[in-house]
Scaffold this motif. Structure first.
Motif, mmCIF file in Angstrom:
data_model
loop_
_atom_site.group_PDB
_atom_site.id
_atom_site.type_symbol
_atom_site.label_atom_id
_atom_site.label_comp_id
_atom_site.label_asym_id
_atom_site.label_seq_id
_atom_site.Cartn_x
_atom_site.Cartn_y
_atom_site.Cartn_z
ATOM 1 N N LYS A 195 0.750 -1.339 -0.104
ATOM 2 C CA LYS A 195 -0.062 0.211 -0.109
ATOM 3 C C LYS A 195 0.861 1.426 0.129
ATOM 4 O O LYS A 195 2.119 1.214 0.723
ATOM 5 N N GLN A 196 0.281 2.413 -0.740
ATOM 6 C CA GLN A 196 1.076 3.687 -0.658
ATOM 7 C C GLN A 196 0.952 3.950 0.953
ATOM 8 O O GLN A 196 0.207 3.675 1.759
ATOM 9 N N ALA A 197 2.253 4.655 1.317
ATOM 10 C CA ALA A 197 2.446 5.026 2.751
ATOM 11 C C ALA A 197 1.077 5.802 3.541
ATOM 12 O O ALA A 197 0.901 5.546 4.467
ATOM 13 N N ARG A 198 0.640 6.636 2.374
ATOM 14 C CA ARG A 198 -0.501 7.232 2.760
ATOM 15 C C ARG A 198 -1.754 6.390 3.357
ATOM 16 O O ARG A 198 -2.609 6.753 4.208
ATOM 17 N N ASN A 199 -1.717 5.179 2.792
ATOM 18 C CA ASN A 199 -2.977 4.277 3.157
ATOM 19 C C ASN A 199 -2.567 3.150 3.946
ATOM 20 O O ASN A 199 -3.283 2.235 4.002
ATOM 21 N N ALA A 200 -1.294 2.966 4.450
ATOM 22 C CA ALA A 200 -0.777 2.015 4.989
ATOM 23 C C ALA A 200 -1.371 1.904 6.408
ATOM 24 O O ALA A 200 -2.129 2.907 6.958
ATOM 25 N N ARG A 229 9.665 12.944 -2.031
ATOM 26 C CA ARG A 229 9.133 11.667 -1.588
ATOM 27 C C ARG A 229 8.012 12.022 -0.579
ATOM 28 O O ARG A 229 8.158 12.075 0.768
ATOM 29 N N HIS A 230 6.663 12.133 -0.876
ATOM 30 C CA HIS A 230 5.758 12.284 -0.070
ATOM 31 C C HIS A 230 5.165 11.083 0.162
ATOM 32 O O HIS A 230 5.704 10.091 -0.484
ATOM 33 N N ASP A 231 4.246 10.728 1.057
ATOM 34 C CA ASP A 231 3.657 9.670 1.277
ATOM 35 C C ASP A 231 2.545 8.900 -0.007
ATOM 36 O O ASP A 231 2.115 7.771 0.545
ATOM 37 N N ASN A 232 2.699 9.506 -0.947
ATOM 38 C CA ASN A 232 2.037 9.045 -2.075
ATOM 39 C C ASN A 232 2.872 8.225 -3.014
ATOM 40 O O ASN A 232 2.232 7.561 -4.185
ATOM 41 N N ASN A 233 4.074 8.308 -3.029
ATOM 42 C CA ASN A 233 4.932 7.905 -3.952
ATOM 43 C C ASN A 233 6.021 6.853 -3.415
ATOM 44 O O ASN A 233 7.158 6.805 -3.843
ATOM 45 N N TYR A 234 5.752 6.310 -2.303
ATOM 46 C CA TYR A 234 6.366 5.075 -2.029
ATOM 47 C C TYR A 234 5.377 4.086 -1.114
ATOM 48 O O TYR A 234 4.390 4.561 -0.799
ATOM 49 N N PHE A 235 5.670 2.838 -1.446
ATOM 50 C CA PHE A 235 4.868 1.726 -0.889
ATOM 51 C C PHE A 235 5.429 0.875 -0.055
ATOM 52 O O PHE A 235 6.668 0.844 0.273
ATOM 53 N N ILE A 236 4.772 0.656 1.001
ATOM 54 C CA ILE A 236 5.068 -0.395 2.215
ATOM 55 C C ILE A 236 4.244 -1.706 2.016
ATOM 56 O O ILE A 236 2.839 -1.613 1.822
ATOM 57 N N ASP A 237 4.840 -2.945 2.094
ATOM 58 C CA ASP A 237 4.143 -4.174 2.029
ATOM 59 C C ASP A 237 4.680 -5.004 3.287
ATOM 60 O O ASP A 237 6.034 -5.184 3.443
ATOM 61 N N VAL A 238 3.825 -5.488 4.151
ATOM 62 C CA VAL A 238 4.131 -6.460 5.205
ATOM 63 C C VAL A 238 3.491 -7.599 4.848
ATOM 64 O O VAL A 238 1.897 -7.661 4.812
ATOM 65 N N THR A 247 9.053 0.228 -1.326
ATOM 66 C CA THR A 247 9.518 0.546 -2.488
ATOM 67 C C THR A 247 9.141 2.011 -2.819
ATOM 68 O O THR A 247 7.947 2.537 -2.913
ATOM 69 N N GLY A 248 10.368 2.963 -3.519
ATOM 70 C CA GLY A 248 10.110 4.102 -3.666
ATOM 71 C C GLY A 248 9.809 4.127 -5.556
ATOM 72 O O GLY A 248 10.194 3.532 -6.299
ATOM 73 N N ILE A 249 8.679 4.919 -5.657
ATOM 74 C CA ILE A 249 8.394 5.011 -7.073
ATOM 75 C C ILE A 249 8.543 6.786 -7.413
ATOM 76 O O ILE A 249 8.712 7.253 -6.638
ATOM 77 N N ASP A 250 8.275 6.869 -8.865
ATOM 78 C CA ASP A 250 8.349 8.135 -9.263
ATOM 79 C C ASP A 250 9.864 8.947 -8.969
ATOM 80 O O ASP A 250 9.879 9.882 -8.096
ATOM 81 N N ASN A 251 10.958 8.310 -9.351
ATOM 82 C CA ASN A 251 12.116 8.788 -8.801
ATOM 83 C C ASN A 251 12.685 9.543 -9.868
ATOM 84 O O ASN A 251 13.612 9.197 -10.204
ATOM 85 N N ASP A 252 12.150 10.599 -10.056
ATOM 86 C CA ASP A 252 12.648 11.572 -11.012
ATOM 87 C C ASP A 252 12.925 13.067 -10.617
ATOM 88 O O ASP A 252 13.824 13.674 -11.125
ATOM 89 N N GLN A 253 12.333 13.566 -9.667
ATOM 90 C CA GLN A 253 12.662 14.864 -9.145
ATOM 91 C C GLN A 253 13.948 14.763 -8.044
ATOM 92 O O GLN A 253 13.942 15.222 -6.789
ATOM 93 N N ARG A 270 10.793 28.180 2.615
ATOM 94 C CA ARG A 270 9.195 28.088 2.013
ATOM 95 C C ARG A 270 9.186 27.317 0.756
ATOM 96 O O ARG A 270 8.018 27.164 -0.033
ATOM 97 N N LEU A 271 10.201 26.676 0.249
ATOM 98 C CA LEU A 271 10.153 25.812 -0.945
ATOM 99 C C LEU A 271 9.357 24.612 -0.575
ATOM 100 O O LEU A 271 9.673 23.783 0.498
ATOM 101 N N PRO A 272 8.780 24.150 -1.646
ATOM 102 C CA PRO A 272 7.567 23.122 -1.406
ATOM 103 C C PRO A 272 8.138 21.605 -1.610
ATOM 104 O O PRO A 272 7.680 20.847 -2.108
ATOM 105 N N PHE A 273 9.501 21.330 -0.976
ATOM 106 C CA PHE A 273 10.096 20.107 -1.011
ATOM 107 C C PHE A 273 9.233 19.150 0.103
ATOM 108 O O PHE A 273 8.669 19.485 1.085
ATOM 109 N N HIS A 274 9.232 17.887 -0.431
ATOM 110 C CA HIS A 274 8.697 16.827 0.419
ATOM 111 C C HIS A 274 9.397 15.978 1.143
ATOM 112 O O HIS A 274 9.443 14.703 1.298
ATOM 113 N N GLY A 275 10.650 16.347 1.474
ATOM 114 C CA GLY A 275 11.601 15.662 2.158
ATOM 115 C C GLY A 275 11.570 16.004 3.802
ATOM 116 O O GLY A 275 10.868 16.763 4.319
#
Length: 366
Positions: A195-200, A229-238, A247-253, A270-275
């Motif tokens: 699941k995406q981390a957001r929905n884990a 790397r916000h909580d919608n572009n990496y997955f956690i599987d247990v 698993t990290g996805i969308d590894n382009d920025q 105030r830059l909108p980075f997601h780290g």
């Protein structure tokens, strides 16, 4: 002829080729080859002006070899890592739209992988320019973002460090529904499990193995300068047996030339980075991994992919990571892997210094 006029002309020639294919019950590529031969021997377009015949031959050549045209259009260097790994011949189930947003469309499909096994995958067509990216603030040029190279370089860094936290990513030329003469060049990734981390599940953020694996992804992102790397572009599987896969996805920025410190992926000025800031605890295996990676190894791996400024910035971030490891070691915060279950260690992770702390806060896990 350029712009919309050229696009309209290409569409017209493409339509003619598809009509020839239908009438003659031919493969579309065979129809293009026959049209090109007819133009060359004068049986087609004999009354056309020389420049018009040259344009027609150019467009037919583009249709016959769309990969070459798309590589040039995207300014994508051909290297061993950017060779096509998948084409329509490997597609087992046709692409279906998975998501469609303001800036990207993604398709789900099933392909036959290199081992001959059916693989659930995700395909993301590449674009020559980007907009709406937070990555522009890190020094990534929006008029030549080199999305494919940044994804592939991220995977290269993960493999070099021995981290299995990035989706396997390859170049593919796939028909996404516009027909065999108008395929997309894009990134084909094995579909991430879980699941995406957001929905884990909230309980996962107490799991010691989840702590460790998410921290590995975070360390990689500090090295690559990944700012999205916000909580919608990496997955956690247990898994049912307790195995954890992140698993990290969308590894382009990532790999922006302006990020010289590994902590710069956090929101700055105030830059909108997601780290976040650097992790407060790592384990001995992670420390050894950072210690072992040499500057010249990064150069050897990335020099043929990224610009000199981008490689130099990556080396600078690696040097910053080494300093951070030394600081954690001096504070007794480089732990043994078995200590990830220690509540005192877990309590050090906050929304400001870690992905796991950020996600625990979102899920209200305390």
């Amino acid at each position: 002829m350029e712009g919309q006029r050229r696009a309209a002309f290409v569409a017209l020639v493409r339509g003619d080729a598809m009509a020839v294919a239908r009438v003659g019950q031919l493969d579309a590529r065979v129809a293009v080859d026959r049209m090109r031969m007819a133009v060359e021997d004068g049986s087609l377009g004999q009354n056309a002006l020389k420049e018009d015949r040259e344009l027609l031959l150019e467009v037919l050549g583009q249709l016959a070899d769309p990969a070459d045209h798309l590589y040039r259009q995207l300014n994508l260097k051909i290297t061993p890592d950017t060779q096509l790994a998948y084409t329509n011949t490997k597609v087992l189930e046709k692409p279906t739209p998975l998501t469609s947003g303001s800036f990207a469309s993604v398709f789900a499909l099933k392909v036959e992988n290199a081992d001959g096994v059916a693989q659930d995958s995700v395909f993301k067509p590449l674009k020559a320019t980007e907009e709406g990216w937070v990555g522009k603030w890190s020094g990534i040029p929006m008029d030549d973002p080199q999305v494919a190279i940044r994804n592939i370089a991220t995977l290269s860094c993960a493999k070099k460090l021995g981290l299995d936290v990035i989706a396997d990513t390859r170049l593919a030329l796939i028909d996404t529904g516009r027909g065999p003469l108008d395929p997309d060049l894009g990134l084909l990734m094995e579909r991430a499990p879980g699941k995406q981390a957001r929905n884990a599940d909230a309980d996962w953020f107490k799991n010691p193995a989840v702590f460790a694996e998410v921290t590995k992804l975070q360390l990689l992102d500090h090295l690559t300068g990944q700012v999205d790397r916000h909580d919608n572009n990496y997955f956690i599987d247990v898994g049912p047996n307790g195995d954890v896969k992140v698993t990290g996805i969308d590894n382009d920025q990532c790999f922006g030339k302006d990020l010289l410190s590994p902590s710069d992926i956090r929101p700055l000025r105030r830059l909108p980075f997601h780290g976040t800031a650097l992790p407060p605890v790592i384990d001995t295996a992670m420390a050894a991994m950072i210690d072992a990676l040499e500057d010249d190894e990064l150069h050897a791996m990335l020099d043929n992919q990224l610009s000199d400024d981008e490689v130099d910035a990556t080396v600078s971030r690696l040097q910053g990571l080494r300093l951070h490891v030394d600081q954690l070691r001096s504070q007794g915060l480089v732990i043994e892997p078995a200590q990830w279950a220690d509540p005192a260690m877990q309590a050090r992770f906050t929304a400001q210094n870690s992905y796991i702390g950020r996600e625990r806060t979102t899920h209200q896990v305390f």
